[in-house]
Each structure stands twice: as C-alpha cells, then as structure tokens.
Design a protein around this motif. Sequence first.
Motif, PDB file in Angstrom:
ATOM      1  N   ALA A   1      27.361 -13.702 -13.374  1.00 43.16           N
ATOM      2  CA  ALA A   1      28.500 -14.845 -13.615  1.00 43.16           C
ATOM      3  C   ALA A   1      28.018 -16.034 -13.117  1.00 43.16           C
ATOM      4  CB  ALA A   1      29.822 -14.545 -12.604  1.00 43.16           C
ATOM      5  N   GLU A   2      28.337 -17.326 -13.571  1.00 44.48           N
ATOM      6  CA  GLU A   2      28.235 -19.091 -12.863  1.00 44.48           C
ATOM      7  C   GLU A   2      29.229 -19.227 -11.685  1.00 44.48           C
ATOM      8  OE1 GLU A   2      28.130 -23.015 -14.266  1.00 44.48           O
ATOM      9  OE2 GLU A   2      28.518 -22.059 -15.763  1.00 44.48           O
ATOM     10  N   PHE A   3      28.616 -19.419 -10.842  1.00 46.99           N
ATOM     11  CA  PHE A   3      29.150 -19.669  -9.665  1.00 46.99           C
ATOM     12  C   PHE A   3      30.478 -21.159  -9.997  1.00 46.99           C
ATOM     13  CE2 PHE A   3      29.689 -22.656  -5.815  1.00 46.99           C
ATOM     14  CZ  PHE A   3      30.145 -22.214  -4.874  1.00 46.99           C
ATOM     15  N   ILE A   4      31.779 -21.163  -9.499  1.00 47.33           N
ATOM     16  CA  ILE A   4      32.139 -22.340  -9.604  1.00 47.33           C
ATOM     17  C   ILE A   4      32.273 -23.017  -8.048  1.00 47.33           C
ATOM     18  CG2 ILE A   4      34.263 -23.130 -10.894  1.00 47.33           C
ATOM     19  CD1 ILE A   4      34.372 -21.336 -12.401  1.00 47.33           C
ATOM     20  N   ARG A   5      32.875 -22.257  -7.699  1.00 50.07           N
ATOM     21  CA  ARG A   5      33.234 -22.720  -5.842  1.00 50.07           C
ATOM     22  C   ARG A   5      33.544 -21.609  -4.911  1.00 50.07           C
ATOM     23  NH1 ARG A   5      38.769 -23.625  -4.803  1.00 50.07           N
ATOM     24  NH2 ARG A   5      40.366 -23.904  -6.534  1.00 50.07           N
ATOM     25  N   ASP A   6      33.474 -22.430  -3.787  1.00 42.24           N
ATOM     26  CA  ASP A   6      34.374 -21.005  -2.777  1.00 42.24           C
ATOM     27  C   ASP A   6      35.746 -21.621  -2.574  1.00 42.24           C
ATOM     28  OD1 ASP A   6      31.780 -20.170  -1.179  1.00 42.24           O
ATOM     29  OD2 ASP A   6      31.348 -21.813  -1.193  1.00 42.24           O
TER      30      ASP A   6
END
Length: 501
Positions: free
Chosen positions: A249-254
């Motif tokens: 999965a691609e990191f979107i944000r915290d």
Amino acid sequence: MRRFTEESVWRKSVDQEDIVEKQLQNKSRSECGTDIKDELHEECGVFGAYNLKGEDIANWVYYGLFSLQHRGQESCGIAVSENRDIRYYKDMGLVSEVFTPENLDKLHGDIAVGHVRYSTAGSSVRANAQPLVTKYIKGTLAIVHNGNLVNAVDLREELEKNGAIFQTTIDSEVIAYLVAKERVTSRSVEEAVAKAMQYIKGAYSLLVMSPRKITAARDPFGFKPLCLGKRDDTYVVASETCALDTVGAEFIRDLEPGEIITITEDGVKSNRQYCNMVKPARCIFEYIYFARPDSVIDDVSVFASRIMAGRILAQSHPVEADMVVGVPESGNAAAMGYSLESGIPYGQAFVKNTYVGRTFIKPKQSMREQSVKIKLNVLKENVKGKRIIMVDDSIVRGTTSANIVTMLRNAGATEVHVRISSPPFKFPCYFGTDIPNGDQLIANHHTIDEIRQLLGADSLGYLDCNRMNEMVKDLEYCDACFTGNYPVDPPTRDIRGDMEV
C-alpha cells in the motif's frame, strides 16, 4: 465528568469458551513465563483494511499483523465483516501460530481489522485478546486498540454501577461500552466515537469496525502512531508504515493527533474537532525502541532518529575503543550512528536467536542468570582482545545489561564501554509502555557511576534528555518516563495494579 446514570441499553456477546479459559488460565506472568531481557514492551499493534470492490481482505490483515508482530507477541486476532455479519478469530500466540490456512479461509469479508497484543499487567489469556467484538442494540462492533487510558478504572466503575457487565480486564472494553452507549443516540458510529472521546483520557490509537465501515481515531496527544494508506481499491490503516509496505500500500499520511477518519464505500472522511486542542505528546520511545526501523512516524524516519541518537552519544560520551557494537535489534542503528560520528569501526558482536520471541518458559533458579544466552550469544572471534563500545536502547532494572557486559568480558573483550540511546528511566508510564514502577528502576536508586559499577562496565553514558529533540526534528513528544512531566495527570490509583490496561 459526565456520569452514566441512564439504564443500560446494550447487550454483550459472550464467548463462553473465553470465560472458561480465562478462569483456568488466570495465572500470573511470573508463573507462566518471563522476558529474557528486562526490556520494555509496547502494548499492541492495529491494522485495518477496506476493499471498495467487495473482495475478501483477511489475508491483507494477516500479512499486516506479521509486520507488526514486534509490537505484541502474546495474542492476535482478526475480525471481518461480510454482508453485515461480523465474524472473528483470535487466540494466544504469534500470528504464524494462531492463523492457519484453514481458519483464515473461514474469514470472508471486504472489511477487516486485526490486532497483536502484549499485556502490560495482569493475566494474559484468550479472553483479553482482540479484536473485541460487541453486540448491542444497534448491531455489532469490532474494536482494536493500542494504548492505555488513565481514567479506565473510574470509567469502568461508573459503568458497572449502572449495570454494565465486563467480560475482560482490558480498557478497550470500556471504550467499546462507551461507543455502544453513545451510538444509541447518535446518527452514526463515527459520531458515537467522537462523543466517547469526550470521556476517555490517555493514549489510544483505535479502530472501530461496524458492518459497513471502519472508524479510526488517534488521541488528541498523538501518543501512539496511526497512519493511512491505499493500494488499488483497498484503504489500509495501521500502527506503522512498515505494515503498509508489507501489503504494497502507498502511504497517504499519518492521522493527526485528535483526528477521526471514517472509511466507507465513498472513500475517506475526516473529523478534526479534537485536533489542536492540546500540545501533542508523541511517545519518544517509538523512535528509540518500539517501532520497526523501516517505519516513518509523523514524517520522521525511525532509522534516522536512531542514527542521530548514536551520533549524539558519540559527541556527548566519546571514548577510545576498537569497535562499536549494538545490542540487537534496536541498539544496532544507534551503534551505527556512534560509529559514523566517532570514526570507530562498527562491528557485530552478537548472534541473536531469531526463533525466540519476547516470552519464554522461565528456567529454574539455577539457570536464570544464563537465560540471556537463549536469545544472544557473543562472537568471541570478533571481540577478543578489543575495547568494545556496547550500544543499547535502555537500562530498566539493569540485570540484562550486566549479563551482556559479563558475556563480552568472558569472550575476551579488554574493555566494555556502555552507551544508552535514551536517558535514564526514573518514572513509570501510564500510556501503554510497560515501564515498571519507580522502585524497580535502577536509575531511581543509583547514580550513573553506581550503575556503571553494577553493570561491570568501564564507562557508562546515557543520551542527554535535552538533546532528544534532535532525534525527531523538534517534533513534540512525551518524555515523562525520563522527566516525570506527564502531559496528562497520572491516575490517582496505579491502573496497572487495579486492572489490566
């Protein structure tokens, strides 16, 4: 605090097998096993996934939990939602032990949450494993939680006075009751979660799965990490970015401290009503020890922060030596940083038995001093005749550090200089870190030189508390275990003694 005087309107689903097992296995951890190292532990890790095309998702959670295994090794579980029916499986043990192809194949559903757990106190039994699945008047919820509530005992007692019957000793069940109660008068689960957050105090990264959505929440202080990612048609929420990497999965944000997000078939919706209400207080020990080095938390690389800790140690506590070594695993990166800053070669002194988890059957008293060798052994050829700088993440009670120093000397090291990539522990933690009471902390009763003598080291240096900000790029964090400056008032009773949190 608002009092809960209304009549109870929810009902619990009780797994009778869990209750019987809890009664049979309600033994102290001192009877069942102990840790090889007097090391610290994270409470748990959470992982959730939502597939927008209705495809089975349990395998994603299984692999995600594998990557979070370092956060909890006592129990694990997965809950799935299929056609508005929530099913789950959980048990004691590692992910690889609990989930077989047979029981994974029974978990069909396009929405799922999972959990790995380490208990900080009390009994470690199947009844306390998560996800916690609750049936109430509006339907069914599955909850997974990382952290500790400082007011869990007070909330629990208030609920019990009004008819609540608890089936576990975890504060996650307190959260489940509050969410279920607020859901009765709310338009949605996410609104119920937001209302419940008015009452709970402390640390929580939380996933609540209802039959058609996942609601994720991070406490306003941001004690514990929680991040959002996506792969193709699947959204993922996890304790660490390394779990996103595992499933591609691609990191979107915290998630921001205090943020609530809801994942549905329409995508992700955010509620920031609790954001910026207080000064953030992220757990600094995520960067020192807990998190995997390949994770990034709140835009700070865990690996880079540990390298920096080592550099600071080399600047603050230089010494002439032949080799810098790390105590696996969390001491390795800091040792590399020390080497880079000092110019002293980095080398390997220990072989770690990777098949030993954080718990094992305690040996007899006659063998207890040798227990560390089950996990670590020294490469004698690499340390014999050398002056060694040994870098570790912390000293709690001091017994393990002393054993490791002795092992190095027995292997032929001429000098052993100990460097610790955290300040001295002096205060207990109430937010999900298993730091003992102050009377069990070696730094509470001894000076640094006295600790050095007890360890049998030639020198000892700790990370300067005033320089920790350099590790995390001035990120706001909690350092209460070192300074006693708690961002939330500690409980009036030791919650770890009253109940398991």
